[in-house]
Write a protein that holds these residues in place. Sequence first.
Motif, PDB file in Angstrom:
ATOM      1  N   PHE A  35       0.856  -0.933  -0.527  1.00 45.27           N
ATOM      2  CA  PHE A  35       0.261   0.137  -0.069  1.00 45.27           C
ATOM      3  C   PHE A  35       0.987   1.338   0.106  1.00 45.27           C
ATOM      4  CE2 PHE A  35      -2.590  -3.233   2.214  1.00 45.27           C
ATOM      5  CZ  PHE A  35      -3.705  -3.023   1.587  1.00 45.27           C
ATOM      6  N   GLN A  36       0.338   2.002  -0.678  1.00 46.82           N
ATOM      7  CA  GLN A  36       1.600   3.479  -0.426  1.00 46.82           C
ATOM      8  C   GLN A  36       0.231   4.237  -0.442  1.00 46.82           C
ATOM      9  OE1 GLN A  36       2.974   3.417  -4.407  1.00 46.82           O
ATOM     10  NE2 GLN A  36       5.236   2.695  -3.343  1.00 46.82           N
ATOM     11  N   SER A  37       0.460   5.433  -0.063  1.00 44.52           N
ATOM     12  CA  SER A  37      -0.725   6.766  -0.031  1.00 44.52           C
ATOM     13  C   SER A  37      -0.184   7.450  -1.693  1.00 44.52           C
ATOM     14  CB  SER A  37      -0.038   7.731   0.862  1.00 44.52           C
ATOM     15  OG  SER A  37       1.739   8.426   0.471  1.00 44.52           O
ATOM     16  N   LEU A  38      -1.663   8.432  -1.923  1.00 48.52           N
ATOM     17  CA  LEU A  38      -1.296   8.573  -3.170  1.00 48.52           C
ATOM     18  C   LEU A  38      -0.622   9.510  -3.504  1.00 48.52           C
ATOM     19  CD1 LEU A  38      -3.618   8.855  -5.791  1.00 48.52           C
ATOM     20  CD2 LEU A  38      -4.405  11.651  -3.958  1.00 48.52           C
ATOM     21  N   ASN A  39      -0.390  10.821  -2.002  1.00 45.84           N
ATOM     22  CA  ASN A  39       1.490  10.856  -2.886  1.00 45.84           C
ATOM     23  C   ASN A  39       2.221  10.139  -3.515  1.00 45.84           C
ATOM     24  OD1 ASN A  39      -0.173  12.787  -2.177  1.00 45.84           O
ATOM     25  ND2 ASN A  39       0.684  13.788  -0.139  1.00 45.84           N
ATOM     26  N   ALA A  40       2.645   8.668  -2.938  1.00 51.69           N
ATOM     27  CA  ALA A  40       3.646   8.194  -3.373  1.00 51.69           C
ATOM     28  C   ALA A  40       3.781   7.874  -4.575  1.00 51.69           C
ATOM     29  CB  ALA A  40       4.310   7.660  -2.160  1.00 51.69           C
ATOM     30  N   GLN A  41       2.571   7.352  -4.840  1.00 51.67           N
ATOM     31  CA  GLN A  41       1.861   7.030  -6.187  1.00 51.67           C
ATOM     32  C   GLN A  41       2.969   7.264  -7.387  1.00 51.67           C
ATOM     33  OE1 GLN A  41      -1.912   6.876  -7.336  1.00 51.67           O
ATOM     34  NE2 GLN A  41      -2.653   5.082  -5.899  1.00 51.67           N
ATOM     35  N   ASN A  42       3.713   6.358  -8.183  1.00 54.47           N
ATOM     36  CA  ASN A  42       4.258   7.128  -9.688  1.00 54.47           C
ATOM     37  C   ASN A  42       3.550   7.240 -10.728  1.00 54.47           C
ATOM     38  OD1 ASN A  42       6.790   6.260  -8.163  1.00 54.47           O
ATOM     39  ND2 ASN A  42       7.406   4.641  -8.359  1.00 54.47           N
ATOM     40  N   ILE A  43       2.664   6.387 -11.153  1.00 55.56           N
ATOM     41  CA  ILE A  43       1.860   7.138 -11.980  1.00 55.56           C
ATOM     42  C   ILE A  43       0.172   6.292 -11.645  1.00 55.56           C
ATOM     43  CG2 ILE A  43       1.214   5.601 -14.431  1.00 55.56           C
ATOM     44  CD1 ILE A  43       4.087   4.813 -14.114  1.00 55.56           C
ATOM     45  N   GLN A  44      -0.968   7.567 -11.940  1.00 53.57           N
ATOM     46  CA  GLN A  44      -1.879   7.383 -12.125  1.00 53.57           C
ATOM     47  C   GLN A  44      -2.623   8.046 -13.820  1.00 53.57           C
ATOM     48  OE1 GLN A  44      -2.320  11.865 -10.105  1.00 53.57           O
ATOM     49  NE2 GLN A  44      -2.107  10.985  -8.125  1.00 53.57           N
ATOM     50  N   SER A  45      -3.638   7.249 -13.302  1.00 49.81           N
ATOM     51  CA  SER A  45      -4.320   7.954 -14.971  1.00 49.81           C
ATOM     52  C   SER A  45      -5.706   7.729 -14.371  1.00 49.81           C
ATOM     53  CB  SER A  45      -4.813   5.754 -15.047  1.00 49.81           C
ATOM     54  OG  SER A  45      -2.862   5.458 -15.383  1.00 49.81           O
ATOM     55  N   GLY A  46      -6.291   8.953 -15.278  1.00 47.67           N
ATOM     56  CA  GLY A  46      -7.514   9.334 -15.484  1.00 47.67           C
ATOM     57  C   GLY A  46      -7.867  10.561 -15.896  1.00 47.67           C
ATOM     58  N   LYS A  47      -8.784  10.956 -16.199  1.00 49.38           N
ATOM     59  CA  LYS A  47      -8.816  12.588 -16.828  1.00 49.38           C
ATOM     60  C   LYS A  47      -8.109  13.917 -16.992  1.00 49.38           C
ATOM     61  CE  LYS A  47     -13.848  10.531 -17.813  1.00 49.38           C
ATOM     62  NZ  LYS A  47     -15.151  10.317 -17.446  1.00 49.38           N
ATOM     63  N   ALA A  48      -7.779  14.383 -17.906  1.00 53.63           N
ATOM     64  CA  ALA A  48      -7.288  15.405 -17.658  1.00 53.63           C
ATOM     65  C   ALA A  48      -8.282  16.506 -18.647  1.00 53.63           C
ATOM     66  CB  ALA A  48      -5.547  15.596 -18.392  1.00 53.63           C
ATOM     67  N   SER A  49      -8.062  17.822 -18.004  1.00 52.30           N
ATOM     68  CA  SER A  49      -9.150  18.572 -18.797  1.00 52.30           C
ATOM     69  C   SER A  49      -8.452  20.092 -19.190  1.00 52.30           C
ATOM     70  CB  SER A  49     -10.371  19.024 -17.747  1.00 52.30           C
ATOM     71  OG  SER A  49     -10.261  20.030 -16.793  1.00 52.30           O
TER      72      SER A  49
END
Length: 187
Positions: A35-49
């Motif tokens: 488990f990692q905190s959100l700040n420590a995640q290396n790659i995030q996927s999702g929508k960009a505006s």
Amino acid sequence: MITIPAMHKRIILTGMMCICVVFANHKFQTSNFKFQSLNAQNIQSGKASYYAKKFKGRKTASGERIHPDSLTCAHRSYPFGTKLKVYNPANGRSVIVRVTDRGPYVRGRIIDLSWRAAKELDIISKGVGMVTVQRLDEITVPFRPEFDEIELPELEMETNDGSPAFNPFWKDMKKDQLESQKRNTKH
């Protein structure tokens, strides 16, 4: 039934909140899961505006002004000044942006891009696009020399103290050429 005074309830609640914050900012590893905190995640996927051009000149959360042609973005958790690589898997384009604002505050979106960054990723016409966001710790500059110091040649800078300036060698060469052409045409 045991009654707990209000002051003790507040102390217990505060202690529990502190424990939650400490655990949220650390990596946890069990035998099967990481488990990692959100700040420590290396790659995030999702929508960009992206920011519309009408927001030009408005102040961001960092105090900078929005400019449509800059390669900047808004992210909820990365510190200001962090460089992020944003990749559009639909067309293979990517861009490096700098975090200058907080947001987006629309459900399902992970990053707000400047107009220029959105144009580079080709999501202007759609308005919203799926992207992956990766933090860049170290950026490699293309064609940067491997060595740290560049040896510069020594230059002598002198003044002529008002004496007549020296003619550059190319002027003397040009003068010699013209004289030789005149001699050749006389013969």
